[in-house]
Structure formats: C-alpha cells, structure tokens
Design a protein around this motif. Structure first.
Motif, mmCIF file in Angstrom:
data_model
loop_
_atom_site.group_PDB
_atom_site.id
_atom_site.type_symbol
_atom_site.label_atom_id
_atom_site.label_comp_id
_atom_site.label_asym_id
_atom_site.label_seq_id
_atom_site.Cartn_x
_atom_site.Cartn_y
_atom_site.Cartn_z
ATOM 1 N N SER A 20 0.833 -1.118 -0.077
ATOM 2 C CA SER A 20 0.059 0.028 0.044
ATOM 3 C C SER A 20 0.979 1.115 0.062
ATOM 4 C CB SER A 20 -0.846 -0.075 1.394
ATOM 5 O OG SER A 20 -1.615 1.254 1.300
ATOM 6 N N LYS A 80 2.479 1.914 -3.340
ATOM 7 C CA LYS A 80 1.602 2.202 -4.366
ATOM 8 C C LYS A 80 1.531 3.850 -4.117
ATOM 9 C CE LYS A 80 -1.151 -1.956 -5.221
ATOM 10 N NZ LYS A 80 -2.483 -2.428 -5.255
ATOM 11 N N ARG A 81 0.991 4.222 -2.752
ATOM 12 C CA ARG A 81 1.080 5.708 -2.742
ATOM 13 C C ARG A 81 2.265 6.386 -3.051
ATOM 14 N NH1 ARG A 81 0.093 6.575 3.154
ATOM 15 N NH2 ARG A 81 0.452 4.242 3.328
ATOM 16 N N ASN A 109 4.427 5.782 -5.221
ATOM 17 C CA ASN A 109 4.781 5.630 -6.755
ATOM 18 C C ASN A 109 3.623 6.502 -7.510
ATOM 19 O OD1 ASN A 109 6.977 4.037 -6.969
ATOM 20 N ND2 ASN A 109 5.879 2.171 -6.939
ATOM 21 N N SER A 110 2.613 6.586 -6.868
ATOM 22 C CA SER A 110 1.454 7.480 -7.517
ATOM 23 C C SER A 110 1.593 9.321 -7.209
ATOM 24 C CB SER A 110 0.184 6.990 -7.235
ATOM 25 O OG SER A 110 -0.133 7.466 -5.534
ATOM 26 N N GLY A 111 2.530 9.291 -6.290
ATOM 27 C CA GLY A 111 2.624 10.997 -5.806
ATOM 28 C C GLY A 111 3.776 11.348 -6.540
#
Length: 85
Positions: free
Chosen positions: A77, A80-81, A83-85
């Motif tokens: 989790s 993912k956060r 890498n998305s930011g």
C-alpha cells in the motif's frame, strides 16, 4: 515499539542500525513476529522498504517467509502511494 521510538530519537535514520546479519530494525521486527513494531518502522521511515539484509532479502521476502500478511499489505500500500505521488 517504545524502544524504536527511543532509537528514532537518537539516530537520523533507523535503517542505519543493523545487526550482524545486516538486518534493519524493520527486518528484525518481522522475523520476531512483532507486527506492531514492523508497521511502526514502515510508517516512520518509508525508505526502510528498500533495505535488504546481507543475503539480499527484502521486507517482502521477510513478510512472505514469516507469513506476515499485515506487513505485506502495508508495504504494498505504501509503495503504491509513493509511486503515485
């Protein structure tokens, strides 16, 4: 977990603390079955997810080997956060 809070206050990065096997506090916590300490380490220092021991084993190796689904889910989790930011 309280010991980790004290150590974090004493060093700039908890990942600088390694034992003779090259384990960071996070890896040691997973191996010891201390999920709360492991998740605390992840929350305090997300870079800890990139560390490996002397054998090249990562947080994901440890979480799988010691059947720690909570640490695995938190680690995925967080990645993912990040890498998305």
């Amino acid at each position: 977990e309280e010991i980790m809070r004290i150590l974090i206050g004493e060093v700039s990065h908890i990942n600088d603390l390694v034992n003779g096997r090259g384990q960071t506090p996070l890896l040691s916590a997973i191996e010891a079955g201390s999920t709360s300490t492991a998740t605390f380490c992840i929350a305090q220092d997300p870079i800890s997810l990139t560390c490996r021991d002397r054998n090249g084993s990562s947080v994901f190796h440890y979480a799988a080997e010691f059947c720690n689904d909570i640490v695995m889910i938190r680690a995925i989790s967080l990645l993912k956060r990040l890498n998305s930011g």
